[in-house]
Write a protein that holds these residues in place. Structure first.
Motif, PDB file in Angstrom:
ATOM      1  N   LYS A 439      47.254  48.982  36.819  1.00 18.10           N
ATOM      2  CA  LYS A 439      46.767  50.252  37.352  1.00 18.10           C
ATOM      3  C   LYS A 439      45.344  50.594  36.905  1.00 18.10           C
ATOM      4  O   LYS A 439      44.515  51.040  37.691  1.00 18.10           O
ATOM      5  N   ASP A 440      45.039  50.406  35.652  1.00 16.88           N
ATOM      6  CA  ASP A 440      43.734  50.796  35.129  1.00 16.88           C
ATOM      7  C   ASP A 440      42.882  49.586  34.734  1.00 16.88           C
ATOM      8  O   ASP A 440      42.029  49.680  33.862  1.00 16.88           O
ATOM      9  N   GLN A 441      43.095  48.467  35.412  1.00 13.76           N
ATOM     10  CA  GLN A 441      42.339  47.263  35.090  1.00 13.76           C
ATOM     11  C   GLN A 441      41.251  47.002  36.128  1.00 13.76           C
ATOM     12  O   GLN A 441      41.469  47.156  37.328  1.00 13.76           O
ATOM     13  N   LEU A 442      40.090  46.600  35.640  1.00 18.01           N
ATOM     14  CA  LEU A 442      38.989  46.186  36.502  1.00 18.01           C
ATOM     15  C   LEU A 442      38.459  44.861  35.980  1.00 18.01           C
ATOM     16  O   LEU A 442      38.220  44.721  34.777  1.00 18.01           O
ATOM     17  N   GLU A 443      38.295  43.917  36.853  1.00 14.85           N
ATOM     18  CA  GLU A 443      37.738  42.619  36.477  1.00 14.85           C
ATOM     19  C   GLU A 443      36.269  42.569  36.908  1.00 14.85           C
ATOM     20  O   GLU A 443      35.960  42.762  38.086  1.00 14.85           O
ATOM     21  N   ALA A 444      35.393  42.340  35.951  1.00 11.18           N
ATOM     22  CA  ALA A 444      33.976  42.095  36.245  1.00 11.18           C
ATOM     23  C   ALA A 444      33.772  40.588  36.141  1.00 11.18           C
ATOM     24  O   ALA A 444      33.723  40.034  35.038  1.00 11.18           O
ATOM     25  N   ILE A 445      33.691  39.934  37.282  1.00  7.15           N
ATOM     26  CA  ILE A 445      33.646  38.471  37.331  1.00  7.15           C
ATOM     27  C   ILE A 445      32.181  38.033  37.387  1.00  7.15           C
ATOM     28  O   ILE A 445      31.516  38.195  38.410  1.00  7.15           O
ATOM     29  N   VAL A 446      31.670  37.524  36.278  1.00  8.35           N
ATOM     30  CA  VAL A 446      30.283  37.038  36.240  1.00  8.35           C
ATOM     31  C   VAL A 446      30.290  35.652  36.877  1.00  8.35           C
ATOM     32  O   VAL A 446      30.589  34.645  36.243  1.00  8.35           O
ATOM     33  N   ALA A 447      29.970  35.614  38.182  1.00  9.22           N
ATOM     34  CA  ALA A 447      30.068  34.370  38.955  1.00  9.22           C
ATOM     35  C   ALA A 447      28.801  33.539  38.868  1.00  9.22           C
ATOM     36  O   ALA A 447      28.831  32.322  39.067  1.00  9.22           O
TER      37      ALA A 447
END
Length: 474
Positions: A439-447
């Motif tokens: 619910k409160d998770q955000l993934e910042a994917i450094v691609a």
């Protein structure tokens, strides 16, 4: 063009300077190597000089050497054309070479010719705007066209002032940065974005670099972008936020909700907008406003701007700060896919986005600031089972990948879980259990990161409060 009666033509062109630089190139080809990056044929006032310089450039490129004979041969039959009584083009070119002397500072000559050309362009822009007024065109259209043309001159002048450096000088800078890092262990190479996990992965927001925050709608791009803006401003870094999509009050609501955030007592930004708060909540919002009052965060809510117009506004703000002894920090653009393109590639969307991307990278280098551009992703990923973005999902143009120094994809699994249902009771129970966890998770994917590692940073995100935090800090 002819100069207006109240402007001395000597401030707009010099035939003597043009003759001197052309003659110098004809007798010493190394002069052309010095001035090539500073001048184009169109910078010359005299049409014949434009033609001769263009011929010089072509002959140099094809033969590697320039001589009066080769230039005359490249002109062909036109060489015998009479330009004034007793003077053909052939004789004029030969005379330029015969009377030439190589100036000690050919570069200064070239810069002055370019200066004259820029002044003539400014006058032409004024004339075009005058015609627009006479034609009863909307003032906004006239001003927009003028800003775009004038900003092109300003950007070229700024790029031209960037000094060249030797490898030795570049090495000295590298060693100084290395020594600074060794003497300050743990200190970021750039500005902190307020999130330790992301700082650790990227090394902070570095001047002169373009950062792309990309994601589908609802993923939290603006939430992360605004949190970074709030963190840099709170740290004292003057921050410029060009909000093409959202108004200043809407951004303020989100910033207040973020600043007032407490995990067990959240205040959604839409409650602030609607005024559906109790007295205690209202007091917390007022206190958040008090904390933010003196933060150096400038919001520009003007919609429909071109990159040139954004650059002009950021440049003016930078100049204002410099008069106060301050230095501009991050420039954030929300978002690049609604930046209005110029007319250069009208209708060719891939080229339009490529031009915008390249211009934003140029802005970062010109102003020596981090530029953070938010970007949309293609909806094609919605058809995949795993909706985590990849480079292939960058919308409209692969040049974004080339121009960006770092690309960070923003992904919230909860967004998709909230909008789906299980095919049966077992799958529905599994979906609900997973939603509780995500619910409160955000993934910042450094691609992509030009100067560092890639990978995923897991963050806490309360999307209703626009609050993004390090997970261990919650």
């Amino acid at each position: 063009m002819t100069a207006p009666a109240n402007i001395d033509g000597a401030t707009l062109h010099s035939i003597e300077l043009e003759q001197a630089i052309l003659g110098a190139v004809l007798v010493n080809n190394s002069v052309f190597d010095i001035i090539e990056s500073k001048l184009t044929a169109s910078d010359f006032f005299e049409p014949l000089h434009c033609e001769i310089f263009d011929a010089i450039a072509k002959v140099r490129a094809s033969h590697g050497v320039v001589t009066p004979a080769l230039i005359i041969a490249s002109i062909g039959g036109d060489a015998n054309q009479v330009i004034v009584e007793g003077m053909t083009r052939r004789r004029y070119i030969a005379r330029l070479a015969a009377e030439a002397s190589v100036p000690r500072n050919a570069l200064a000559y070239a810069k002055q010719i370019r200066e004259f050309a820029d002044r003539r362009k400014i006058l032409a822009t004024v004339e075009t705007m005058s015609f627009g007024i006479q034609g009863n065109q909307p003032a906004a259209d006239i001003a927009g066209a003028g800003i775009e043309l004038l900003d092109e001159i300003a950007m070229q002048a700024s790029a031209g002032s960037t000094p060249q450096v030797s490898l030795r000088e570049a090495n000295d800078k590298s060693l100084a940065r290395m020594q600074h890092g060794m003497q300050n262990p743990g200190k970021l190479a750039g500005m902190s974005c307020g999130l330790r996990g992301l700082d650790s992965k990227t090394g902070g927001l570095k001047r002169g670099e373009l950062f792309i925050l990309a994601g589908r709608p609802g993923m939290g791009k603006t939430a992360l972008g605004l949190c970074i803006a709030r963190a840099t401003a709170e740290a004292g870094e003057p921050t410029f936020f060009s909000s093409l999509e959202m108004g200043d009050v809407s951004l303020s609501d989100r910033s207040l909700a973020d600043c007032a955030f407490e995990r067990n007592r959240p205040i959604p930004y839409y409650d602030i907008a609607n005024g559906t708060l109790n007295d205690a909540q209202a007091q917390r919002v007022i206190e958040a406003a008090r904390q933010q009052r003196d933060w150096p965060l400038k919001i520009d809510p003007a919609p429909g701007l071109t990159v040139s117009q954004i650059a002009a506004r950021a440049r003016r703000h930078k100049q204002t700060l410099e008069r106060q002894g301050l230095r501009l920090g991050p420039v954030i653009v929300d978002h690049m896919h609604i930046v209005r393109p110029s007319n250069r590639y009208s209708g060719a969307r891939v080229n339009e986005v490529g031009e915008i991307s390249a211009a934003l990278k140029g802005l970062a280098k010109e102003l020596d600031v981090p530029v953070i551009a938010l970007a949309q992703l293609s909806r094609a990923l919605e058809s995949r089972d795993d909706k985590r973005p990849t480079m292939a999902d960058l919308r409209d143009s692969g040049t974004i990948e080339q121009d960006a120094d770092a690309i960070i994809f923003v992904y919230r699994e909860a967004y998709y879980l909230e909008r789906s249902t299980g095919a049966n009771a077992e799958q529905e129970a599994a979906r609900v259990d997973r939603l509780i966890d995500a619910k409160d998770q955000l993934e910042a994917i450094v691609a992509k990161q030009r100067n560092g590692p890639t990978g995923t940073v897991h963050l806490f995100c309360n999307i209703a409060c626009n609050a993004v935090r390090d997970q261990e800090g919650i």
